[in-house]
Motif scaffolding. Structure first.
Motif, PDB file in Angstrom:
ATOM      1  N   MET A   1      -2.798   7.579  -0.463  1.00 40.47           N
ATOM      2  CA  MET A   1      -4.032   6.925  -0.861  1.00 40.47           C
ATOM      3  C   MET A   1      -4.656   7.592  -2.085  1.00 40.47           C
ATOM      4  O   MET A   1      -4.571   8.802  -2.270  1.00 40.47           O
ATOM      5  CB  MET A   1      -5.020   6.935   0.308  1.00 40.47           C
TER       6      MET A   1
ATOM      7  N   THR B   1      -6.483  -1.203   1.714  1.00 42.07           N
ATOM      8  CA  THR B   1      -7.935  -1.160   1.630  1.00 42.07           C
ATOM      9  C   THR B   1      -8.417   0.242   1.978  1.00 42.07           C
ATOM     10  O   THR B   1      -8.063   0.775   3.033  1.00 42.07           O
ATOM     11  CB  THR B   1      -8.578  -2.174   2.580  1.00 42.07           C
ATOM     12  N   ASP B   2      -9.201   0.827   1.081  1.00 45.80           N
ATOM     13  CA  ASP B   2      -9.761   2.144   1.350  1.00 45.80           C
ATOM     14  C   ASP B   2     -10.661   2.056   2.578  1.00 45.80           C
ATOM     15  O   ASP B   2     -11.566   1.222   2.631  1.00 45.80           O
ATOM     16  CB  ASP B   2     -10.569   2.619   0.137  1.00 45.80           C
TER      17      ASP B   2
ATOM     18  N   ARG C   1      -3.433  11.163  -5.630  1.00 43.42           N
ATOM     19  CA  ARG C   1      -3.153  10.548  -4.333  1.00 43.42           C
ATOM     20  C   ARG C   1      -2.959  11.620  -3.266  1.00 43.42           C
ATOM     21  O   ARG C   1      -2.481  12.719  -3.545  1.00 43.42           O
ATOM     22  CB  ARG C   1      -1.917   9.641  -4.405  1.00 43.42           C
TER      23      ARG C   1
ATOM     24  N   THR D   1     -14.602   2.920   1.403  1.00 38.91           N
ATOM     25  CA  THR D   1     -15.285   2.024   0.463  1.00 38.91           C
ATOM     26  C   THR D   1     -14.948   0.562   0.681  1.00 38.91           C
ATOM     27  O   THR D   1     -15.628  -0.314   0.146  1.00 38.91           O
ATOM     28  CB  THR D   1     -14.910   2.392  -0.977  1.00 38.91           C
TER      29      THR D   1
ATOM     30  N   LEU E   1      -6.980  -1.303  -3.156  1.00 31.39           N
ATOM     31  CA  LEU E   1      -6.371  -0.404  -4.136  1.00 31.39           C
ATOM     32  C   LEU E   1      -4.852  -0.554  -4.100  1.00 31.39           C
ATOM     33  O   LEU E   1      -4.273  -0.902  -3.076  1.00 31.39           O
ATOM     34  CB  LEU E   1      -6.751   1.047  -3.839  1.00 31.39           C
TER      35      LEU E   1
END
Length: 372
Positions: A358, A123-124, A350, A127, A131
């Motif tokens: 990420m 999870t970002d 990334r 935001t 992902l």
């Protein structure tokens, strides 16, 4: 007022559902409720709370980003999670076929139809969007599709309907001279198409084209591309596209027996950029793509997690990026277009942060098929 009460009922059912599952976890040993985001329970929960899902404004012509669920994962669950491509893609096959059935099950009924777990997604932190981790996109499409498990046979028309059922002619009447992904994603699209997809003397069809095809003009001249045809919905946008050699206006959603206005086996490459989620007859369109491609030709479908939510089909909305990749791969396999060697590629930028590489900015994914 009726909408308010419906919303309250959804919230009530969601709370009851969570309480019941917590009770069952404690007394019946059901494990990994929070982490099994790709089980039918979680899929059911997503469908039941679609009206409550938060949409992050794009602040760009009414576009939205579909926010995914944030799921916690224990260290023991991470160790136990299957990481093989087979474990992930089996779930993808079953999830698409089960989505319609799961949506009809009352929220309080416990269902664990596909226990496979994929805990590699993250999870970002900014935001809160779910992902894929590095390598998951490539593993989302199986090396072999079982033709007896066509996930689209059991879906009804509603799966390909949209919130806005009005004609696309009206929606695309006014030109939109904007990009639908961020600058970095635009750069990725342009570099990938210009340097990795196109070959010397290619004839190219840009499906669902607009004012840009993300083809570097100098590179197109270097490759001596024979033809770059655009098929889109807005004449002003197509006229402004300076790499097109010709264009035509066709509404691919107007009727199910869609026909591309080109002869058989005339293109080496067909591009479909940031548009596959809007097609209500994707199998029919891609079958036509197979017809106009030369043997050995390539279809390249590129997409992100940006979308006009009101025009995206129900099968697409509310699903995560791995579901989207599998869905597009399944489109190519089951459309009877003669596609082979169907593969996915994560083109996203990334950056290493902690243990995770990420995604930076908007993700970009490519699904590629070869005309056999």
């Amino acid at each position: 007022m009726p909408q308010f009460f419906r919303s309250m009922r959804v919230r009530r059912n969601a709370v009851i559902s969570i309480l019941v599952y917590c009770f069952l976890m404690k007394f019946h040993g059901i494990q990994s409720f929070g982490s099994q985001y790709n089980s039918c329970i979680i899929k059911q929960r997503r469908l039941a709370t679609t009206s409550m899902m938060k949409m992050i404004p794009r602040v760009m012509d009414g576009e939205y980003l579909d926010e995914k669920m944030n799921t916690a994962t224990s260290s023991q669950q991470q160790q136990d999670a299957p990481n093989s491509a087979a474990a992930i893609t089996t779930t993808r096959r079953r999830m698409i076929a089960a989505s319609l059935f799961a949506s009809m099950i009352p929220p309080i009924v416990p269902l664990v139809m596909t226990p496979s777990i994929s805990n590699a997604m993250y999870t970002d932190p900014v935001t809160k969007i779910l992902l894929p981790s590095q390598g998951e996109i490539e593993a989302a499409i199986p090396s072999f599709f079982d033709d007896d498990e066509n996930p689209f046979e059991s879906l009804d028309k509603a799966s390909f309907s949209r919130l806005d059922q009005t004609s696309d002619v009206d929606f695309y009447k006014n030109p939109r001279f904007i990009e639908h992904v961020d600058e970095n994603a635009v750069r990725i699209l342009t570099q990938y198409i210009s340097n990795n997809v196109l070959k010397p003397n290619d004839s190219v069809l840009d499906l669902c084209s607009s004012w840009t095809s993300h083809i570097d003009r100098n590179r197109a001249e270097e490759l001596n591309l024979k033809r770059i045809s655009g098929l889109g919905m807005n004449q002003e946008e197509l006229q402004a596209n300076n790499v097109l050699t010709d264009y035509t206006i066709v509404d691919l959603n107007a009727k199910s027996d869609v026909k591309l206005p080109y002869d058989d086996s005339v293109f080496d490459v067909v591009l479909c950029q940031l548009s596959i989620d809007y097609l209500i007859y994707p199998l029919n369109v891609l079958k036509e793509v197979g017809r106009v491609l030369k043997p050995g030709g390539r279809v390249v479908i590129l997409f992100s997690n940006r979308l006009f939510i009101q025009k995206a089909i129900g099968l697409w909305t509310g699903k995560d990026d791995l579901d989207h990749v599998y869905t597009v791969g399944a489109y190519l396999n089951f459309c009877n277009g003669g596609f082979i060697d169907i593969r996915a590629k994560d083109l996203s930028t990334r950056k290493k942060k902690g243990k995770e590489n990420m995604i930076v900015g908007d993700p970009i994914y490519a699904v590629v098929g070869i005309k056999g």
